[in-house]
Design a protein around this motif. Structure first.
Motif, PDB file in Angstrom:
ATOM      1  N   VAL A 286       9.193  -4.024  19.688  1.00  0.00           N
ATOM      2  CA  VAL A 286       9.450  -2.764  19.404  1.00  0.00           C
ATOM      3  C   VAL A 286       8.927  -2.323  17.793  1.00  0.00           C
ATOM      4  O   VAL A 286       9.369  -3.333  17.031  1.00  0.00           O
ATOM      5  CB  VAL A 286      10.798  -2.002  19.859  1.00  0.00           C
TER       6      VAL A 286
ATOM      7  N   LEU B 253       9.018  -4.790   9.765  1.00  0.00           N
ATOM      8  CA  LEU B 253       8.069  -5.436  10.560  1.00  0.00           C
ATOM      9  C   LEU B 253       6.503  -5.345   9.885  1.00  0.00           C
ATOM     10  O   LEU B 253       5.754  -6.444  10.027  1.00  0.00           O
ATOM     11  CB  LEU B 253       8.089  -4.831  12.079  1.00  0.00           C
TER      12      LEU B 253
ATOM     13  N   THR C  89      15.653   2.208   9.967  1.00  0.00           N
ATOM     14  CA  THR C  89      16.683   2.488  10.812  1.00  0.00           C
ATOM     15  C   THR C  89      17.942   1.699  10.962  1.00  0.00           C
ATOM     16  O   THR C  89      17.613   0.344  10.510  1.00  0.00           O
ATOM     17  CB  THR C  89      15.941   2.760  12.367  1.00  0.00           C
TER      18      THR C  89
ATOM     19  N   ASP D 212      21.232  -5.529   4.721  1.00  0.00           N
ATOM     20  CA  ASP D 212      22.656  -4.912   4.361  1.00  0.00           C
ATOM     21  C   ASP D 212      23.653  -4.608   5.578  1.00  0.00           C
ATOM     22  O   ASP D 212      24.931  -4.714   5.661  1.00  0.00           O
ATOM     23  CB  ASP D 212      22.727  -4.054   3.353  1.00  0.00           C
TER      24      ASP D 212
HETATM   25  C1  LIG Z   1      10.438  -2.627  -0.589  1.00  0.00           C
HETATM   26  C2  LIG Z   1      11.715  -2.779   0.481  1.00  0.00           C
HETATM   27  C3  LIG Z   1      12.931  -2.997   0.164  1.00  0.00           C
HETATM   28  C4  LIG Z   1      14.012  -3.069   0.932  1.00  0.00           C
HETATM   29  N1  LIG Z   1      15.047  -3.309   0.814  1.00  0.00           N
HETATM   30  C5  LIG Z   1      16.161  -3.560   1.687  1.00  0.00           C
HETATM   31  C6  LIG Z   1      17.577  -3.959   1.177  1.00  0.00           C
HETATM   32  O1  LIG Z   1      17.872  -3.884   0.074  1.00  0.00           O
HETATM   33  N2  LIG Z   1      18.360  -3.887   2.134  1.00  0.00           N
HETATM   34  C7  LIG Z   1      18.149  -3.863   3.613  1.00  0.00           C
HETATM   35  O2  LIG Z   1      19.143  -3.861   4.178  1.00  0.00           O
HETATM   36  N3  LIG Z   1      16.851  -3.575   3.806  1.00  0.00           N
HETATM   37  C8  LIG Z   1      15.938  -3.366   3.022  1.00  0.00           C
HETATM   38  N4  LIG Z   1      14.690  -3.231   3.360  1.00  0.00           N
HETATM   39  C9  LIG Z   1      14.322  -3.207   4.770  1.00  0.00           C
HETATM   40  C10 LIG Z   1      14.607  -1.816   5.386  1.00  0.00           C
HETATM   41  O3  LIG Z   1      15.808  -1.615   5.338  1.00  0.00           O
HETATM   42  C11 LIG Z   1      13.908  -1.829   6.740  1.00  0.00           C
HETATM   43  O4  LIG Z   1      13.618  -0.627   7.072  1.00  0.00           O
HETATM   44  C12 LIG Z   1      14.937  -2.476   7.770  1.00  0.00           C
HETATM   45  O5  LIG Z   1      15.326  -3.713   7.565  1.00  0.00           O
HETATM   46  C13 LIG Z   1      14.499  -2.412   9.171  1.00  0.00           C
HETATM   47  O6  LIG Z   1      14.449  -1.074   9.872  1.00  0.00           O
HETATM   48  P1  LIG Z   1      12.990  -0.507  10.304  1.00  0.00           P
HETATM   49  O7  LIG Z   1      13.473   0.548  11.262  1.00  0.00           O
HETATM   50  O8  LIG Z   1      12.082  -0.551   9.486  1.00  0.00           O
HETATM   51  O9  LIG Z   1      12.642  -1.838  11.569  1.00  0.00           O
HETATM   52  P2  LIG Z   1      11.325  -2.453  11.965  1.00  0.00           P
HETATM   53  O10 LIG Z   1      10.526  -2.745  10.813  1.00  0.00           O
HETATM   54  O11 LIG Z   1      10.735  -1.304  12.777  1.00  0.00           O
HETATM   55  O12 LIG Z   1      11.776  -3.543  12.855  1.00  0.00           O
HETATM   56  C14 LIG Z   1      12.415  -4.688  12.477  1.00  0.00           C
HETATM   57  C15 LIG Z   1      12.653  -5.828  13.400  1.00  0.00           C
HETATM   58  O13 LIG Z   1      13.588  -5.321  14.484  1.00  0.00           O
HETATM   59  C16 LIG Z   1      13.164  -5.025  15.762  1.00  0.00           C
HETATM   60  N5  LIG Z   1      13.772  -3.912  16.108  1.00  0.00           N
HETATM   61  C17 LIG Z   1      13.648  -2.402  15.384  1.00  0.00           C
HETATM   62  N6  LIG Z   1      14.496  -1.909  16.162  1.00  0.00           N
HETATM   63  C18 LIG Z   1      14.895  -2.274  17.126  1.00  0.00           C
HETATM   64  C19 LIG Z   1      15.804  -1.999  18.408  1.00  0.00           C
HETATM   65  N7  LIG Z   1      16.175  -0.613  18.541  1.00  0.00           N
HETATM   66  N8  LIG Z   1      16.155  -2.785  19.385  1.00  0.00           N
HETATM   67  C20 LIG Z   1      15.533  -4.000  19.134  1.00  0.00           C
HETATM   68  N9  LIG Z   1      14.929  -4.497  18.047  1.00  0.00           N
HETATM   69  C21 LIG Z   1      14.378  -3.607  17.249  1.00  0.00           C
HETATM   70  C22 LIG Z   1      11.652  -5.156  15.531  1.00  0.00           C
HETATM   71  O14 LIG Z   1      10.882  -5.400  16.611  1.00  0.00           O
HETATM   72  C23 LIG Z   1      11.442  -6.015  14.363  1.00  0.00           C
HETATM   73  O15 LIG Z   1      11.413  -7.291  14.821  1.00  0.00           O
HETATM   74  C24 LIG Z   1      13.652  -3.079   2.407  1.00  0.00           C
HETATM   75  C25 LIG Z   1      12.459  -2.782   2.808  1.00  0.00           C
HETATM   76  C26 LIG Z   1      11.353  -2.594   2.207  1.00  0.00           C
HETATM   77  C27 LIG Z   1      10.036  -2.246   2.343  1.00  0.00           C
END
Ligand SMILES: Cc1cc2nc3c(=O)[nH]c(=O)nc-3n(C[C@H](O)[C@H](O)[C@H](O)COP(=O)(O)OP(=O)(O)OC[C@H]3O[C@@H](n4cnc5c(N)ncnc54)[C@H](O)[C@@H]3O)c2cc1C
Ligand code: FES
Ligand code: FES
Lengths: 284, 164
Positions: free
Chosen positions: A30, A37, A111, A124
């Motif tokens: 997902v 991802l 998210t 975090d």
């Molecule tokens: C420049 C940058 C800096 C960042 N700094 C930080 C930071 O300081 N601290 C921090 O915590 N994060 C940080 N992030 C990460 C950010 O918060 C991500 O968005 C978060 O970690 C993942 O959320 P997403 O919704 O984008 O997930 P996605 O990237 O869409 O998914 C991440 C993973 O989780 C799985 N997944 C997603 N949703 C579900 C669900 N509902 N059920 C089962 N599996 C699922 C996906 O299959 C994938 O493997 C950073 C990202 C970037 C690009």
């Protein structure tokens, strides 16, 4: 920086998501906000032949506080968390932590579900969920189940979630007392060198309960029961805080990387936890 | 190659329809397919903010969005904010207050700043710095960018009051 090709799905309900997951097994994943991802796919460190976008799936949004329980749908973003006044009142540590994640653009997309399901020790929210003793709701072909956040993380990127399960919500009891989320990072947009989540309850000048968790100091988030226990019954003086820090240092297991050698990380962890406890206590 | 998808976008108020592989990154769609070259590619790794656009009311880094995710979306780029004959208040302020040197980061800066001021029309200096933290500039040292945004905010509130 072009990812490998994939089939794209945007189902409207969970049935549609589970059908693709069941058919394609670990060839399917997902996509929530995509901000963990997609960078991995662009680097070709993750290959996902079947990508299921959750953005249109009904029932995965919403923040609610009722009967003493906070519930966040998996697709709630970090910017939703920051903007929600009811949540800020019930669990201000959520907002304090979210403001320290990444930058504004990333927070519009990232998210809570993706952050906790990802399994990256740098995220975090997993540490915060240890501190809050949260519960994760998972749904799969065999129905729904709940897993305690404290039992969820096995090692880096390995969690109790099965490949054909989706995380639908996180929930926790409205936290009591003072709080702090304290994070050391090299720059905006960097993951933690060390971070600490603290909730602490003061009754008549002494600490009645304390919950302490650490981020990016092991291959999983660390809930340090011993650190919390070291504070209980004390009046949280400098030497009580020292004892809690010593207990925490016994529970973490940082590895050397581009954020520094092990000694430095242990030093940073101690400084951050000391500050977090002092701040949480001052708010208790 | 995977199956191409039928994509519909509204970019700067104009409807766009085309076939694309879902893995195409939105920044490539904008720059190479639609010739909308205001948003830039700086780092291509989600860090610099040069590729920032407004997607369904959110500031996003378009190098970190697949075109498939944006199907059906409304997008605004710097081109949708102003043009040489009619500069946006922010563009005018950046020009006036030397908010740019080489200009590479500027489209992303201004697009992000426009959203920031929409959400918070009278920010403090600290709020501007925090709200612009996803955009990197290697030239200006940020002082004049912050100055420009604060000046634009003042200008926008003044003209709003005048209209009332
Ligand atoms: C420049 C940058 C800096 C960042 N700094 C930080 C930071 O300081 N601290 C921090 O915590 N994060 C940080 N992030 C990460 C950010 O918060 C991500 O968005 C978060 O970690 C993942 O959320 P997403 O919704 O984008 O997930 P996605 O990237 O869409 O998914 C991440 C993973 O989780 C799985 N997944 C997603 N949703 C579900 C669900 N509902 N059920 C089962 N599996 C699922 C996906 O299959 C994938 O493997 C950073 C990202 C970037 C690009
Ligand atoms: S090019 Fe997208 S963030 Fe740098
Ligand atoms: S003006 Fe050159 S990068 Fe900002």
């Amino acid at each position: 920086m072009i990812p490998a090709a994939f089939e794209y799905y945007r189902p409207k309900d969970m049935e549609g998501v589970l059908a693709v997951l069941t058919e394609h097994g670990d060839d399917a994943r997902v996509l929530a906000g995509g901000h963990s991802l997609i960078p991995m796919m662009k680097l070709r460190m993750a290959e996902v032949p079947h990508l299921i976008d959750l953005q249109d799936v009904a029932g995965l949004g919403g923040i609610s506080v009722s009967d003493g329980t906070v519930r966040l749908g998996a697709m709630v973003t970090q910017s939703d968390i920051i903007a929600d006044a009811v949540l800020a009142d019930a669990a201000p540590i959520m907002r304090e932590a979210s403001l320290q994640i990444a930058d504004p653009q990333v927070r519009y997309m990232g998210t809570v579900g993706g952050n906790v399901a990802n399994g990256d020790p740098g995220n975090d929210m997993p540490g915060l969920m240890q501190c809050l003793d949260a519960t994760f709701t998972l749904i799969g072909p065999d129905g729904e189940r709940e897993v305690a956040a404290r039992d969820f993380y096995e090692s880096a990127y390995m969690t109790a979630r099965e490949d054909d399960e989706v995380l639908t919500a996180v929930s926790f009891k409205v936290p009591e007392g003072g709080y702090a989320y304290q994070k050391q990072k090299r720059k905006i947009g960097d993951y933690a060198t060390a971070a600490a989540a603290v909730q602490i309850v003061k009754e008549g000048g002494t600490c009645a309960r304390a919950s302490i968790a650490m981020t990016n100091l092991s291959d999983t988030p660390v809930y340090s029961e011993a650190a919390g226990a070291a504070l209980v019954g004390t009046s949280v003086t400098d030497s009580d805080i020292d004892a809690a820090v010593q207990a925490m240092l016994g529970d973490i297991d940082p590895a050397e990387d581009n954020r520094g050698p092990v000694e430095f990380k242990r030093h940073a962890a101690a400084v951050i936890l000391r500050r977090a406890i002092a701040r949480a206590w001052s708010r208790a | 190659m995977s199956k191409k998808m039928h994509i519909q976008l509204t970019v700067n108020g104009e409807a766009q329809e085309f076939l694309a592989e879902p893995r195409e990154l939105l920044i490539h769609t904008l720059r190479e397919r639609l010739n909308i070259t205001g948003p830039h590619i700086g780092c291509e790794t989600s860090h610099c903010g040069a590729c920032t656009v407004t997607l369904n009311g959110k500031s996003v880094k378009s190098c970190t969005v697949f075109v498939a995710q944006a199907d059906g979306a409304e997008i605004t780029t710097i081109e949708g904010l102003g043009n040489p004959d009619k500069l946006h208040v922010l563009q005018e302020a950046f020009k006036e207050h030397h908010g740019l040197q080489c200009g590479f980061c500027t489209p992303g800066m201004i697009t992000r700043a426009s959203k920031l001021l929409e959400e918070n029309p009278s920010p403090t200096e600290e709020e501007v710095r925090f709200g612009m933290a996803g955009n990197i500039c290697r030239c200006t040292g940020y002082q004049n960018i912050v100055k420009s945004i604060l000046a634009a905010a003042a200008e926008m509130s003044a003209s709003k009051e005048a209209a009332e």
